[in-house]
Design a protein around this motif. Sequence first.
Motif, PDB file in Angstrom:
ATOM      1  N   ARG A  44       0.829  -1.212   0.000  1.00 52.12           N
ATOM      2  CA  ARG A  44       0.000   0.000   0.000  1.00 52.12           C
ATOM      3  C   ARG A  44       0.866   1.266   0.000  1.00 52.12           C
ATOM      4  O   ARG A  44       0.570   2.226  -0.694  1.00 52.12           O
ATOM      5  N   TYR A  45       1.914   1.240   0.778  1.00 47.83           N
ATOM      6  CA  TYR A  45       2.820   2.391   0.848  1.00 47.83           C
ATOM      7  C   TYR A  45       3.436   2.657  -0.524  1.00 47.83           C
ATOM      8  O   TYR A  45       3.462   3.800  -0.995  1.00 47.83           O
ATOM      9  N   LEU A  46       3.933   1.598  -1.183  1.00 43.82           N
ATOM     10  CA  LEU A  46       4.547   1.777  -2.504  1.00 43.82           C
ATOM     11  C   LEU A  46       3.538   2.213  -3.552  1.00 43.82           C
ATOM     12  O   LEU A  46       3.847   3.034  -4.412  1.00 43.82           O
ATOM     13  N   ARG A  47       2.328   1.680  -3.491  1.00 49.07           N
ATOM     14  CA  ARG A  47       1.296   2.106  -4.449  1.00 49.07           C
ATOM     15  C   ARG A  47       1.012   3.593  -4.300  1.00 49.07           C
ATOM     16  O   ARG A  47       0.856   4.311  -5.288  1.00 49.07           O
ATOM     17  N   CYS A  48       0.957   4.048  -3.075  1.00 46.70           N
ATOM     18  CA  CYS A  48       0.697   5.464  -2.832  1.00 46.70           C
ATOM     19  C   CYS A  48       1.873   6.311  -3.321  1.00 46.70           C
ATOM     20  O   CYS A  48       1.681   7.348  -3.953  1.00 46.70           O
ATOM     21  N   ALA A  49       3.089   5.854  -3.057  1.00 42.55           N
ATOM     22  CA  ALA A  49       4.274   6.592  -3.498  1.00 42.55           C
ATOM     23  C   ALA A  49       4.334   6.663  -5.017  1.00 42.55           C
ATOM     24  O   ALA A  49       4.608   7.715  -5.591  1.00 42.55           O
ATOM     25  N   ILE A  50       4.058   5.557  -5.674  1.00 40.37           N
ATOM     26  CA  ILE A  50       4.075   5.523  -7.139  1.00 40.37           C
ATOM     27  C   ILE A  50       2.978   6.417  -7.699  1.00 40.37           C
ATOM     28  O   ILE A  50       3.185   7.127  -8.681  1.00 40.37           O
ATOM     29  N   ALA A  51       1.810   6.401  -7.054  1.00 43.34           N
ATOM     30  CA  ALA A  51       0.722   7.271  -7.502  1.00 43.34           C
ATOM     31  C   ALA A  51       1.133   8.741  -7.415  1.00 43.34           C
ATOM     32  O   ALA A  51       0.838   9.527  -8.318  1.00 43.34           O
ATOM     33  N   GLN A  52       1.831   9.109  -6.351  1.00 40.55           N
ATOM     34  CA  GLN A  52       2.292  10.492  -6.205  1.00 40.55           C
ATOM     35  C   GLN A  52       3.350  10.833  -7.257  1.00 40.55           C
ATOM     36  O   GLN A  52       3.367  11.939  -7.789  1.00 40.55           O
ATOM     37  N   LEU A  53       4.220   9.879  -7.571  1.00 45.17           N
ATOM     38  CA  LEU A  53       5.242  10.112  -8.606  1.00 45.17           C
ATOM     39  C   LEU A  53       4.600  10.241  -9.994  1.00 45.17           C
ATOM     40  O   LEU A  53       5.045  11.040 -10.809  1.00 45.17           O
ATOM     41  N   ILE A  54       3.572   9.469 -10.245  1.00 42.11           N
ATOM     42  CA  ILE A  54       2.865   9.579 -11.533  1.00 42.11           C
ATOM     43  C   ILE A  54       2.159  10.922 -11.619  1.00 42.11           C
ATOM     44  O   ILE A  54       2.182  11.598 -12.646  1.00 42.11           O
ATOM     45  N   GLU A  55       1.533  11.332 -10.516  1.00 38.78           N
ATOM     46  CA  GLU A  55       0.827  12.607 -10.480  1.00 38.78           C
ATOM     47  C   GLU A  55       1.776  13.783 -10.692  1.00 38.78           C
ATOM     48  O   GLU A  55       1.428  14.769 -11.338  1.00 38.78           O
ATOM     49  N   SER A  56       2.995  13.663 -10.185  1.00 34.53           N
ATOM     50  CA  SER A  56       3.971  14.743 -10.351  1.00 34.53           C
ATOM     51  C   SER A  56       4.773  14.611 -11.650  1.00 34.53           C
ATOM     52  O   SER A  56       5.765  15.306 -11.833  1.00 34.53           O
ATOM     53  N   LYS A  57       4.336  13.695 -12.527  1.00 31.96           N
ATOM     54  CA  LYS A  57       4.937  13.504 -13.860  1.00 31.96           C
ATOM     55  C   LYS A  57       6.408  13.085 -13.808  1.00 31.96           C
ATOM     56  O   LYS A  57       7.179  13.376 -14.697  1.00 31.96           O
ATOM     57  N   GLN A  58       6.795  12.382 -12.759  1.00 34.50           N
ATOM     58  CA  GLN A  58       8.151  11.854 -12.671  1.00 34.50           C
ATOM     59  C   GLN A  58       8.206  10.403 -13.116  1.00 34.50           C
ATOM     60  O   GLN A  58       9.256   9.889 -13.467  1.00 34.50           O
ATOM     61  N   LEU A  59       7.056   9.729 -13.052  1.00 37.67           N
ATOM     62  CA  LEU A  59       6.959   8.320 -13.391  1.00 37.67           C
ATOM     63  C   LEU A  59       5.779   8.136 -14.318  1.00 37.67           C
ATOM     64  O   LEU A  59       4.811   8.899 -14.259  1.00 37.67           O
TER      65      LEU A  59
END
Length: 140
Positions: free
Chosen positions: A114-129
């Motif tokens: 869950r922690y990684l999914r949230c982190a990845i979601a934030q990175l996608i939202e910030s256009k880094q991933l």
Amino acid sequence: MIPDWLKTELHPGNGQPDPARTLLKFFPELVQHHQPAVMPRGEKIAPPDAVNQLESIFSKPTQEAEIAELEFVSISEADKEQILNIVTSAVTTPVSFAAIRNSRKWGEEKKGVRYLRCAIAQLIESKQLNGSEKLGFTAF
């Protein structure tokens, strides 16, 4: 370990030893003779679009719903950088979620799903991933 005496018969399709065929050679009474399947009158095979519709009904819901409910978890910048480091240093791309989670770069502290999914979601939202759990992730 299968004994060598059970490897005398070969599979006709791949040429590999087939212990089941060897046993049937020694015990022919175990051979079963099946009748060819016949479709009953009036029965029809479902069209492919009906099959796809039924499969989609029973498919697992997308991960986006799980990510949406996790947006309130605070993620450290170091962990976000570590995820980006894992994705950018990967030999093959896109990088799967499992590869990110199981990376040796995390050391002894393996992050939760869950922690990684949230982190990845934030990175996608910030256009880094870029990407998804199904297709894998790449860095911009």
